[in-house]
Design an enzyme around this catalytic site. Structure first.
Site, PDB file in Angstrom:
ATOM      1  N   HIS A  68      76.169  21.932  76.856  1.00  0.00           N
ATOM      2  CA  HIS A  68      77.306  21.539  77.689  1.00  0.00           C
ATOM      3  C   HIS A  68      78.257  20.614  76.930  1.00  0.00           C
ATOM      4  O   HIS A  68      79.440  20.536  77.255  1.00  0.00           O
ATOM      5  CB  HIS A  68      76.819  20.849  78.966  1.00  0.00           C
ATOM      6  CG  HIS A  68      75.925  19.685  78.721  1.00  0.00           C
ATOM      7  ND1 HIS A  68      74.576  19.829  78.516  1.00  0.00           N
ATOM      8  CD2 HIS A  68      76.180  18.361  78.640  1.00  0.00           C
ATOM      9  CE1 HIS A  68      74.027  18.640  78.325  1.00  0.00           C
ATOM     10  NE2 HIS A  68      74.983  17.728  78.387  1.00  0.00           N
ATOM     11  N   GLU A 157      68.302  14.128  77.545  1.00  0.00           N
ATOM     12  CA  GLU A 157      67.183  14.036  78.488  1.00  0.00           C
ATOM     13  C   GLU A 157      66.921  15.362  79.191  1.00  0.00           C
ATOM     14  O   GLU A 157      65.772  15.739  79.426  1.00  0.00           O
ATOM     15  CB  GLU A 157      67.453  12.947  79.526  1.00  0.00           C
ATOM     16  CG  GLU A 157      67.129  11.538  79.087  1.00  0.00           C
ATOM     17  CD  GLU A 157      68.278  10.840  78.384  1.00  0.00           C
ATOM     18  OE1 GLU A 157      68.145   9.655  78.066  1.00  0.00           O
ATOM     19  OE2 GLU A 157      69.315  11.493  78.146  1.00  0.00           O
ATOM     20  N   GLY A 158      67.997  16.074  79.543  1.00  0.00           N
ATOM     21  CA  GLY A 158      67.832  17.340  80.253  1.00  0.00           C
ATOM     22  C   GLY A 158      67.020  18.341  79.463  1.00  0.00           C
ATOM     23  O   GLY A 158      66.134  19.014  80.003  1.00  0.00           O
ATOM     24  N   GLU A 412      54.618  31.414  76.726  1.00  0.00           N
ATOM     25  CA  GLU A 412      55.455  32.618  76.705  1.00  0.00           C
ATOM     26  C   GLU A 412      56.935  32.300  76.512  1.00  0.00           C
ATOM     27  O   GLU A 412      57.621  32.969  75.725  1.00  0.00           O
ATOM     28  CB  GLU A 412      55.268  33.418  77.999  1.00  0.00           C
ATOM     29  CG  GLU A 412      53.918  34.072  78.151  1.00  0.00           C
ATOM     30  CD  GLU A 412      52.880  33.166  78.785  1.00  0.00           C
ATOM     31  OE1 GLU A 412      51.746  33.626  78.999  1.00  0.00           O
ATOM     32  OE2 GLU A 412      53.212  31.984  79.076  1.00  0.00           O
TER      33      GLU A 412
END
Length: 661
Positions: A68, A157-158, A412
């Site tokens: 972002h 952090e995200g 996965e």
């Protein structure tokens, strides 16, 4: 570059960020404003790259995992001399722009991977570092380090909250991928507010437990960034450099708050930010004039670094012609050529014999890997069940870097993202394997591969209710339709061992998107093919006629995978002129055009047989004319489950006869 020049570069990054986002009336200013110093250090000094040749092989890779914050990357690329113009910056987030909202691979020179879905960037960076380690072990000599570069990533952090980042970081630590350096923009803010609300763990201790080197410093100390990066390069472990930062730094109206994350500053906010930064509020898209000469010098230095590597590469090529030949084979477009595949001998599969397509795939993979050393990959802790335990693929580990088989563990999502990173890196053709039902765990990575149009390969076994006793948790019914729903994905479901060989060939020659090879757990017969040219037909059209049904068939059954055998038995039992078509790849069949479809279909009425939901087959037949499964399975032997669900040859005969009545 001097610290003074890096300060000017950071200021210019902030200026371009503020104005581009304001002009677009959309974007995320918080990260670029908060991490401008890091970008200035990276692109001004640290990165080994050549803006004049973004595809130079031995460049360092930088992945903006926190996608972002794309204006940070676009501004740095523009200032560094990549083919990203000021006009491109001004068209940020506009249709057709080279600076889309989140970085997109193939759209903007210098963008290494499509990022934005948090956590996937760091996971692909692990794939880059893994590829570098594999290729270095294969090609480097004591005198010639022709593969010698670092992978850098920036996370917030995200990213670190996302489970896939944990999976990939654990794997990277286990494999001691020391050429991976991750910067953590630690600003303690996410969209909802302070991370005290959601993220209380000690990230440093977590990464130390993964086996990483963890370093700390300030985002606003050029000395910290440079010294910590140098320290990271000296360690053989992956490194996490935690840089304490302030989101939206330099914008007084939002600095340090969640308001900085994802919205333009607004007219008043822009004015106040420019005042705080010492810029003229009336001046837009400011770039410090003193940077022109400095960055031009840096660009020339970068070109010289590539020139030096080219000399090294030529000396290596002369001294080691066999290695150079292997290099050229690894770097053909798409990673595999038709001529290379022509050298692969198809294993012998006896007509009338019976074996699972996963077993056939293992035999095919062994044959492929013996000819294609750049074909690498692994399984999510299902090496045996996925039949990827092939003798020609030695394991890769922290101690043995030349191997090509990766023990991904029960990860996965990370596996798929790492495979994507390996594919993006170049020099390897990568695959990942798991049970088909668990493809849901990595669907976001498959989607990104499709968006990037990169040919990652995913081997998906245990493809239907015929899994049997493990029950509905392990029996996919909706998954085929879900995979086919993603644009740019090829789904290949071979009906027997010979088709499995063709499926692998199609997968490895495909270059414009990911491929899923869907395979059975249960045995299926190797059947006679009525058309001697079936191989070329299926490669071109995705389907071919298995049983003619006479000169004028009354009805055609379209089937895939193990249901082709079911359809053949039903056609025989019906005693009618029934044609059977094996649809190896529905996407190619539907793209082949009306004329090809009519020729294969035979102009007859159509019935569909597939052990999955009806969704996606509506263009071919009504629901009542299909033998499909719009419900979950049950636990028990596979044939008994099929009987209980009335998914049998006899049930298909009933549909056929009803349709012909």
């Amino acid at each position: 570059m001097t610290e003074e020049a890096m300060r000017a570069m950071a200021l210019s990054i902030r200026s371009l960020t503020i104005d581009a986002i304001e002009r677009a009336n959309s974007g995320h200013p918080g990260l670029p404003l908060g991490a401008a110093e890091l970008a200035a250090c990276l692109y001004g000094t640290i990165l080994k790259h050549n803006p004049a040749n973004p595809s130079w092989f031995n460049r360092d890779r930088f992945v903006l995992s926190a996608g972002h914050g794309s204006m940070l990357l676009y501004a740095a690329l523009h200032l560094s001399g990549y083919d990203v113009s000021l006009e491109d910056i001004k068209n940020f987030r506009q249709v057709g722009s080279r600076c889309p909202g989140h970085p997109e691979y193939g759209c903007t020179p210098g963008v290494e991977a499509t990022t934005g879905p948090l956590g996937q960037g760091i996971s692909m960076a692990v794939g880059f570092a893994l590829a570098e380690a594999m290729l270095a072990a294969r090609f480097n000599t004591d005198e010639h380090a022709v593969v010698d570069h670092h992978t850098y990533a920036l996370v917030g952090e995200g990213c670190l909250m996302e489970g896939v980042a944990s999976e990939a970081s654990s794997f990277a630590g286990t494999m001691r991928l020391g050429k991976l350096i991750v910067f953590y923009d630690e600003n303690h803010i996410s969209i909802d507010g302070s991370t005290d609300l959601t993220f209380s763990e000690d990230v440093a201790k977590r990464y130390e437990a993964y086996g990483w080197q963890v370093l700390r410093g300030s985002m606003y100390s050029y000395t910290d960034i440079m010294d910590l990066t140098a320290c990271a390069k000296r360690d053989d472990r992956p490194s996490l450099i935690i840089l304490r930062s302030i989101i939206g730094k330099g914008a007084p109206t939002v600095e340090g708050s969640a308001r900085a994350h994802g919205a333009p500053l607004g007219e008043a906010g822009v004015r106040e930010a420019k005042k705080a930064l010492g810029l003229d509020p009336a001046c837009s898209f400011f770039v410090a004039p003193e940077l022109t000469a400095v960055l031009q010098k840096r660009k020339c230095e970068c070109a010289h670094v590539e020139d030096s590597w080219n000399e090294l590469f030529e000396a290596w090529s002369t001294q080691y012609p066999e290695k150079r030949a292997d290099w050229d084979a690894a770097f053909v477009p798409g990673g595999v050529s038709t001529s290379q595949l022509a050298r692969v001998v198809c294993p012998h599969f006896e007509k009338g014999s019976s074996l699972a397509t996963r077993t056939a795939s293992g035999k095919v993979l062994d044959a492929l890997c013996s000819v294609l050393p750049n074909l690498v990959g692994g399984s999510a802790d299902l090496r045996g069940p996925n039949a990827v335990a092939v003798s020609s693929l030695r394991p890769f580990s922290a101690e043995h870097r030349a191997g090509g088989y990766c023990y991904f563990g029960v990860r996965e999502f990370a596996m798929a993202a790492i495979v994507n990173g390996m594919q993006l890196h170049g020099g390897l053709r990568a695959f990942g394997a798991t049970f088909m039902v668990f493809s849901d765990y990595f669907r976001p990575a498959l989607r990104l591969a499709a968006l990037m149009r990169i040919p990652s390969v995913f081997v998906l076994t245990h493809d239907s209710i015929f899994v049997g006793e493990d029950g509905p948790t392990h029996q996919p019914v909706e998954t085929l339709a879900a995979l086919r729903a993603i644009p740019n994905v090829l789904v290949l479901r071979p009906a027997d061992a010979e088709e499995t060989f063709e499926a692998w060939k199609i997968a490895l020659l495909h270059r414009s998107g990911p491929v899923c090879i869907v395979l059975s757990r249960q045995n299926v017969p190797v059947f006679e093919k009525s058309d001697s040219s079936w191989r070329s037909t299926v490669e071109e059209s995705g389907a071919y006629v298995v049983r003619e049904g006479g000169a004028t068939p009354e009805l055609t059954v379209l089937a895939s995978g193990s249901e082709v055998d079911l359809a053949l038995r039903a056609a025989q039992l019906s005693k009618r002129r029934v044609r059977v078509v094996s649809v190896l790849c529905k996407e190619r069949f539907e793209a082949a055009g009306d004329e090809v479809q009519r020729r294969i279909q035979g102009g007859a009425r159509v019935v569909v047989a597939e052990a999955g939901v009806y969704q996606g087959w509506g263009a071919w037949a009504k629901r009542e004319k299909c033998l499909v499964l719009d419900r979950f399975g049950x636990s028990g032997p596979g044939t008994q489950v099929a009987q209980a669900l009335e998914f049998t040859a006899e049930a298909l005969v009933e549909i056929i006869l009803d349709w012909l009545a």
